[in-house]
Design a protein around this motif. Structure first.
Motif, short mmCIF file in Angstrom:
data_model
loop_
_atom_site.label_atom_id
_atom_site.label_comp_id
_atom_site.label_asym_id
_atom_site.label_seq_id
_atom_site.Cartn_x
_atom_site.Cartn_y
_atom_site.Cartn_z
N LEU A 149 0.86 -1.15 -0.02
CA LEU A 149 0.11 -0.12 -0.02
C LEU A 149 0.84 1.14 -0.07
O LEU A 149 0.79 2.22 -0.69
CB LEU A 149 -0.92 0.01 1.02
CG LEU A 149 -1.84 1.24 1.38
CD1 LEU A 149 -2.60 1.47 0.00
CD2 LEU A 149 -2.64 1.15 2.60
N ALA A 150 1.86 1.42 0.90
CA ALA A 150 2.85 2.33 0.88
C ALA A 150 3.45 2.68 -0.46
O ALA A 150 3.47 3.83 -0.89
CB ALA A 150 3.97 2.25 2.03
N ILE A 151 3.83 1.54 -1.04
CA ILE A 151 4.65 1.65 -2.55
C ILE A 151 3.58 2.18 -3.37
O ILE A 151 3.95 2.97 -4.26
CB ILE A 151 5.08 0.24 -2.78
CG1 ILE A 151 6.42 -0.20 -1.99
CG2 ILE A 151 5.43 0.19 -4.27
CD1 ILE A 151 6.64 -1.71 -2.06
N TYR A 172 -5.78 5.36 -9.98
CA TYR A 172 -4.74 4.42 -10.22
C TYR A 172 -5.17 3.25 -9.46
O TYR A 172 -5.78 2.89 -8.39
CB TYR A 172 -3.52 4.92 -9.61
CG TYR A 172 -2.97 6.38 -10.11
CD1 TYR A 172 -2.21 6.29 -11.38
CD2 TYR A 172 -3.45 7.28 -9.27
CE1 TYR A 172 -1.96 7.45 -11.76
CE2 TYR A 172 -2.85 8.76 -9.85
CZ TYR A 172 -2.33 8.63 -11.28
OH TYR A 172 -1.87 9.89 -11.95
N ILE A 173 -5.11 2.13 -10.18
CA ILE A 173 -5.20 0.61 -9.96
C ILE A 173 -3.84 0.18 -9.70
O ILE A 173 -3.06 -0.08 -10.43
CB ILE A 173 -6.16 -0.15 -10.77
CG1 ILE A 173 -7.53 0.68 -11.26
CG2 ILE A 173 -6.31 -1.67 -10.15
CD1 ILE A 173 -8.38 0.94 -10.26
N ALA A 174 -3.78 -0.53 -8.27
CA ALA A 174 -2.38 -0.96 -8.08
C ALA A 174 -2.60 -2.56 -7.45
O ALA A 174 -3.53 -2.72 -6.86
CB ALA A 174 -1.64 -0.28 -7.08
N SER A 175 -1.56 -3.27 -7.62
CA SER A 175 -1.52 -4.58 -7.10
C SER A 175 -1.67 -4.60 -5.44
O SER A 175 -0.87 -3.70 -5.04
CB SER A 175 -0.21 -5.27 -7.64
OG SER A 175 0.06 -6.42 -6.90
N LYS A 176 -2.38 -5.24 -5.14
CA LYS A 176 -2.41 -5.47 -3.35
C LYS A 176 -1.24 -6.13 -2.99
O LYS A 176 -1.03 -5.96 -1.71
CB LYS A 176 -3.75 -6.11 -3.02
CG LYS A 176 -3.98 -5.94 -1.62
CD LYS A 176 -5.49 -6.66 -1.56
CE LYS A 176 -5.81 -6.56 -0.09
NZ LYS A 176 -7.07 -7.29 0.15
N GLU A 235 2.74 -2.21 -7.39
CA GLU A 235 2.76 -1.79 -8.74
C GLU A 235 1.70 -1.22 -9.39
O GLU A 235 0.48 -1.69 -9.06
CB GLU A 235 3.28 -3.03 -9.68
CG GLU A 235 3.41 -2.82 -11.13
CD GLU A 235 3.47 -4.05 -11.94
OE1 GLU A 235 3.73 -3.99 -13.11
OE2 GLU A 235 3.61 -5.15 -11.22
N ILE A 236 1.74 -0.12 -9.86
CA ILE A 236 0.51 0.62 -10.56
C ILE A 236 0.21 -0.23 -11.87
O ILE A 236 1.10 -0.59 -12.85
CB ILE A 236 0.68 1.81 -11.02
CG1 ILE A 236 1.15 2.61 -9.74
CG2 ILE A 236 -0.35 2.45 -11.77
CD1 ILE A 236 -0.10 2.80 -8.71
N LEU A 237 -0.82 -1.01 -11.95
CA LEU A 237 -1.43 -1.66 -13.11
C LEU A 237 -2.18 -0.98 -14.40
O LEU A 237 -1.94 -1.47 -15.30
CB LEU A 237 -2.30 -2.66 -12.51
CG LEU A 237 -1.73 -3.82 -11.29
CD1 LEU A 237 -3.00 -4.41 -10.90
CD2 LEU A 237 -0.60 -4.48 -11.88
N ARG A 238 -2.90 0.16 -13.79
CA ARG A 238 -3.32 1.00 -14.90
C ARG A 238 -3.93 2.14 -14.22
O ARG A 238 -4.09 2.19 -13.04
CB ARG A 238 -4.56 0.10 -15.50
CG ARG A 238 -5.55 -0.31 -14.93
CD ARG A 238 -6.74 -1.12 -15.41
NE ARG A 238 -7.57 -1.82 -14.67
CZ ARG A 238 -7.38 -2.87 -13.88
NH1 ARG A 238 -6.36 -3.41 -13.93
NH2 ARG A 238 -8.41 -3.22 -13.02
#
Length: 96
Positions: A11-13, A80-84, A88-91
Motif C-alpha cells: 500500500l505504501a509503495i 490508479y489501480i495497483a496490485s495489493k 505496482e501500478i497496473l493501470r
C-alpha cells in the motif's frame, strides 16, 4: 477501509507510485482529495485475478459550486489501480 498488516508495504509503495504519476500531470495536490479503496474480486481485479487497491485523486469543487467534482476548473480526477501484493501500478483512468 482496513488493510491487513502484511499488505501495508504494498500500500505504501502504491501510494508513492500513484503520487509520482499524479505529480506528472502538473495539477496542484491541494485541489484534490485522495481516496483509497480495497478492490476485491467482486468489484475489481487485475488481469491475473489478483485483488487490487484503488487510489483516486478526486478534484474538489470550487467554493460555492455544486455538482460533480470534475465540473470545475480545479483539476481532473485520476484513478490508479495497483496490485495489493506488490504495489505496482497496473493501470490508470482519468475522467473528463
Amino acid at each position: 477501509m482496513t488493510f491487513k498488516p502484511e499488505s501495508s508495504t504494498p500500500l505504501a509503495i502504491a501510494l508513492g507510485r500513484a503520487h509520482e504519476r499524479f505529480a506528472q500531470t502538473g495539477q496542484d495536490l491541494k485541489d484534490f482529495d485522495i481516496q483509497i479503496s480495497e478492490r476485491t474480486r467482486e468489484n475489481g481485479e487485475d488481469e491475473n485475478g489478483e485483488n487490487t487497491i484503488g487510489i483516486a485523486f478526486v478534484a474538489k469543487l470550487e467554493p460555492g459550486k455544486k455538482g460533480l467534482g470534475n465540473a470545475n476548473r480545479l483539476g481532473r480526477s485520476v484513478l490508479y489501480i495497483a496490485s495489493k501484493t506488490s504495489g505496482e501500478i497496473l493501470r490508470e483512468a482519468g475522467s473528463r
